[in-house]
Design a protein around this motif. Sequence first.
Motif, PDB file in Angstrom:
ATOM      1  N   PRO A 119       0.823  -1.218   0.000  1.00  0.00           N
ATOM      2  CA  PRO A 119       0.000   0.000   0.000  1.00  0.00           C
ATOM      3  C   PRO A 119       0.856   1.266   0.000  1.00  0.00           C
ATOM      4  N   LYS A 120       0.350   2.319  -0.592  1.00  0.00           N
ATOM      5  CA  LYS A 120       1.044   3.601  -0.669  1.00  0.00           C
ATOM      6  C   LYS A 120       0.247   4.652   0.081  1.00  0.00           C
ATOM      7  N   TYR A 121       0.933   5.348   1.015  1.00  0.00           N
ATOM      8  CA  TYR A 121       0.296   6.397   1.808  1.00  0.00           C
ATOM      9  C   TYR A 121       0.850   7.752   1.382  1.00  0.00           C
ATOM     10  N   VAL A 122      -0.052   8.661   1.026  1.00  0.00           N
ATOM     11  CA  VAL A 122       0.361  10.010   0.658  1.00  0.00           C
ATOM     12  C   VAL A 122      -0.455  11.022   1.453  1.00  0.00           C
ATOM     13  N   THR A 123       0.178  12.137   1.813  1.00  0.00           N
ATOM     14  CA  THR A 123      -0.511  13.176   2.566  1.00  0.00           C
ATOM     15  C   THR A 123       0.101  14.531   2.245  1.00  0.00           C
ATOM     16  N   VAL A 124      -0.667  15.576   2.453  1.00  0.00           N
ATOM     17  CA  VAL A 124      -0.147  16.940   2.304  1.00  0.00           C
ATOM     18  C   VAL A 124       0.298  17.435   3.665  1.00  0.00           C
ATOM     19  N   ALA A 144      -4.320  10.088   1.533  1.00  0.00           N
ATOM     20  CA  ALA A 144      -4.911   8.926   0.858  1.00  0.00           C
ATOM     21  C   ALA A 144      -4.044   7.697   1.061  1.00  0.00           C
ATOM     22  N   MET A 145      -4.712   6.528   1.058  1.00  0.00           N
ATOM     23  CA  MET A 145      -4.005   5.239   1.076  1.00  0.00           C
ATOM     24  C   MET A 145      -4.466   4.444  -0.134  1.00  0.00           C
ATOM     25  N   PHE A 146      -3.507   3.995  -0.908  1.00  0.00           N
ATOM     26  CA  PHE A 146      -3.753   3.284  -2.161  1.00  0.00           C
ATOM     27  C   PHE A 146      -3.434   1.808  -1.948  1.00  0.00           C
ATOM     28  N   PHE A 147      -4.421   0.941  -2.164  1.00  0.00           N
ATOM     29  CA  PHE A 147      -4.249  -0.501  -2.005  1.00  0.00           C
ATOM     30  C   PHE A 147      -4.470  -1.191  -3.354  1.00  0.00           C
ATOM     31  N   PRO A 148      -3.425  -1.713  -4.005  1.00  0.00           N
ATOM     32  CA  PRO A 148      -3.630  -2.461  -5.253  1.00  0.00           C
ATOM     33  C   PRO A 148      -4.366  -3.770  -4.972  1.00  0.00           C
ATOM     34  N   LEU A 149      -5.207  -4.206  -5.902  1.00  0.00           N
ATOM     35  CA  LEU A 149      -5.995  -5.431  -5.748  1.00  0.00           C
ATOM     36  C   LEU A 149      -5.527  -6.478  -6.755  1.00  0.00           C
ATOM     37  N   TYR A 150      -5.399  -7.711  -6.295  1.00  0.00           N
ATOM     38  CA  TYR A 150      -4.934  -8.803  -7.149  1.00  0.00           C
ATOM     39  C   TYR A 150      -5.824 -10.024  -6.978  1.00  0.00           C
ATOM     40  N   ILE A 151      -6.062 -10.733  -8.071  1.00  0.00           N
ATOM     41  CA  ILE A 151      -6.689 -12.055  -8.033  1.00  0.00           C
ATOM     42  C   ILE A 151      -5.739 -13.024  -8.708  1.00  0.00           C
ATOM     43  N   ASP A 152      -5.263 -14.008  -7.925  1.00  0.00           N
ATOM     44  CA  ASP A 152      -4.290 -14.979  -8.436  1.00  0.00           C
ATOM     45  C   ASP A 152      -3.085 -14.279  -9.060  1.00  0.00           C
ATOM     46  N   ASN A 153      -2.546 -13.298  -8.325  1.00  0.00           N
ATOM     47  CA  ASN A 153      -1.356 -12.537  -8.742  1.00  0.00           C
ATOM     48  C   ASN A 153      -1.563 -11.690  -9.993  1.00  0.00           C
ATOM     49  N   VAL A 154      -2.809 -11.533 -10.400  1.00  0.00           N
ATOM     50  CA  VAL A 154      -3.117 -10.687 -11.554  1.00  0.00           C
ATOM     51  C   VAL A 154      -3.719  -9.380 -11.037  1.00  0.00           C
ATOM     52  N   TYR A 155      -3.118  -8.261 -11.412  1.00  0.00           N
ATOM     53  CA  TYR A 155      -3.571  -6.948 -10.965  1.00  0.00           C
ATOM     54  C   TYR A 155      -4.922  -6.619 -11.601  1.00  0.00           C
ATOM     55  N   ILE A 156      -5.929  -6.338 -10.781  1.00  0.00           N
ATOM     56  CA  ILE A 156      -7.289  -6.108 -11.306  1.00  0.00           C
ATOM     57  C   ILE A 156      -7.836  -4.719 -10.978  1.00  0.00           C
ATOM     58  N   GLY A 157      -7.103  -3.934 -10.187  1.00  0.00           N
ATOM     59  CA  GLY A 157      -7.609  -2.618  -9.829  1.00  0.00           C
ATOM     60  C   GLY A 157      -7.066  -2.166  -8.496  1.00  0.00           C
ATOM     61  N   TYR A 158      -7.787  -1.285  -7.831  1.00  0.00           N
ATOM     62  CA  TYR A 158      -7.286  -0.756  -6.567  1.00  0.00           C
ATOM     63  C   TYR A 158      -8.429  -0.238  -5.688  1.00  0.00           C
ATOM     64  N   TRP A 159      -8.088  -0.112  -4.422  1.00  0.00           N
ATOM     65  CA  TRP A 159      -8.991   0.446  -3.417  1.00  0.00           C
ATOM     66  C   TRP A 159      -8.321   1.687  -2.853  1.00  0.00           C
ATOM     67  N   LEU A 160      -9.017   2.812  -2.860  1.00  0.00           N
ATOM     68  CA  LEU A 160      -8.445   4.069  -2.414  1.00  0.00           C
ATOM     69  C   LEU A 160      -9.234   4.631  -1.230  1.00  0.00           C
ATOM     70  N   LEU A 161      -8.501   4.873  -0.122  1.00  0.00           N
ATOM     71  CA  LEU A 161      -9.084   5.545   1.032  1.00  0.00           C
ATOM     72  C   LEU A 161      -8.595   6.980   1.050  1.00  0.00           C
ATOM     73  N   GLU A 162      -9.479   7.905   1.371  1.00  0.00           N
ATOM     74  CA  GLU A 162      -9.080   9.307   1.436  1.00  0.00           C
ATOM     75  C   GLU A 162      -9.603   9.947   2.722  1.00  0.00           C
ATOM     76  N   GLY A 163      -8.778  10.819   3.306  1.00  0.00           N
ATOM     77  CA  GLY A 163      -9.162  11.545   4.515  1.00  0.00           C
ATOM     78  C   GLY A 163      -9.224  13.031   4.247  1.00  0.00           C
ATOM     79  N   SER A 164      -9.951  13.740   5.092  1.00  0.00           N
ATOM     80  CA  SER A 164     -10.150  15.172   4.868  1.00  0.00           C
ATOM     81  C   SER A 164      -9.134  16.048   5.589  1.00  0.00           C
ATOM     82  N   MET A 165      -8.207  15.424   6.379  1.00  0.00           N
ATOM     83  CA  MET A 165      -7.210  16.200   7.111  1.00  0.00           C
ATOM     84  C   MET A 165      -5.810  15.673   6.805  1.00  0.00           C
ATOM     85  N   PRO A 166      -4.792  16.546   6.791  1.00  0.00           N
ATOM     86  CA  PRO A 166      -3.418  16.092   6.600  1.00  0.00           C
ATOM     87  C   PRO A 166      -3.021  15.098   7.697  1.00  0.00           C
TER      88      PRO A 166
END
Length: 364
Positions: A119-124, A144-166
């Motif tokens: 997962p990748k965490y980014v903030t201002v 924001a926190m970015f979570f890549p999604l995989y099915i059987d080691n195949v990349y299928i998309g991502y889940w993104l969480l976002e917050g309203s405060m730094p």
Amino acid sequence: MIIGVILILIVIIILLMAYNISIHKKIENFNNLNQKVINLNILQDFMDTISKSATVEEKINLINNIIIERYQIKYSTIVVYDGTKYIVKASNVDKKHWETLSNLQSEEIFTESIQTSIPKYVTVEGENERLPYQKMEFARAKCAMFFPLYIDNVYIGYWLLEGSMPHEFDKIDTTILEVIRNNIVAILRTVENQKIIESIVRDDKYSALKTGEYLFAEGRRIIDQYTTSTVCMFRITNIEKINEDISRKTGDTVITKICEVIKSNLSNEYIFVRYMGPKFVIVFSGIEKQAVVDFMKQIKEMVESLEIEPVDVEFEDAEDIIAKPKMNAIIATYYKGTALEGVLKRLEEYLDNADKNENAINEL
């Protein structure tokens, strides 16, 4: 005297400190136990969602709403590759931002996360800054926190969480989020088969009915509004003979006429599909079996009273060549939440193994 008082106070302070430490540990253990209970409850909510009579899109949106409400997350977005492009499957972010949110795989900041599955965490840092992927917005999300999604080691998309405060997610328990990510992947895998079924439903050319797959998609959601329903599968037992002895086009006309007769006498509340070849299914939602038996006896009489003249073929004694359909039917009860496909399999096996001359309304 004073020294004694001081010693007593020191002992009291030490005892209070020990008591506070003990209370803190108990609270921490309680919180951990409480979090485990919450996670189990959320997992149960996920499983309940999978079993609901809903479309794939509805289920994914329900899952996303559970995440937002139970974990009190400001924004949650699930993006999945549909075979041609990345699309937002669920999000509580305003739709005007969806184009940006569906192209995060192209952002350099998330490239390593996609490659490593970390997962990748980014903030201002300040209120006037914006996240690297934001194009036209400032105030909505500050981390924001970015979570890549995989099915059987195949990349299928991502889940993104976002917050309203730094720095809002600085102390968030990523272990819990990893569990949620795995649950999202499991749900996407589970509903994939449902999605396939929904996409292959067709309209049959000759009967003007939906194909059998409809029963496991939209049809099932209608059926499961009732605790019990009656399922009738019938077969036109002599359709092959009509095709061979007269013509295939005559057989097609027979199918068309039969379906017209049945539909004109069937309530719109009931589901009527061409199941496979000469086999058809009618689901009488919320209706008892005996009422269906009586109704199907009438339908059988109407169907077998049809007389269809040859189509696109000539005979020397054409006046004596008439197609007269014969029908064999079997009826069973379906209970909400059980395997509809199991009921249909039993009915189909009965019709396939029945004597070719059998011509009745039977019950299982």
